[in-house]
Design a protein around this motif. Sequence first.
Motif: not given
Length: 123
Positions: A104-117
């Motif tokens: 879940v933390i990894e998915l949140h991190a991916q979402q955050d990276r995608g949102f930031t990008q």
Amino acid sequence: LTNTEGAYKDMVTKLQQEITLQQVMSHIASVKKDMIILEKSEFSALRTQNEKVNMDLQQLKKQLNDKIIKIRTENKLDFNLETSRVKEMYAESERKLLDLRTDVIELHAQQDRGFTQSQIGRA
């Protein structure tokens, strides 16, 4: 024979009475002795039987105690095995939960990276 002589012949002399009395008393004493011997013999047989019953009872008590100890030991072993199994299941559940949290933390991190990008791409 005259009446007196006939009566005299039918009478038992005092000596004969004493002899007969002594024979009867001797016979009574013999019967008493036999009864005492029989009572002692019966008592001895009862005592022997009682001792055998007591020995059997003690043996049954020992067998029962041995069986109780065996059952308690088996139950304790079963309980310990079940406790270990539950602890292993709990540890496995904790490991899976930790893996899930990590995912879940990894998915949140991916979402955050995608949102930031995506934010960087709009800017």
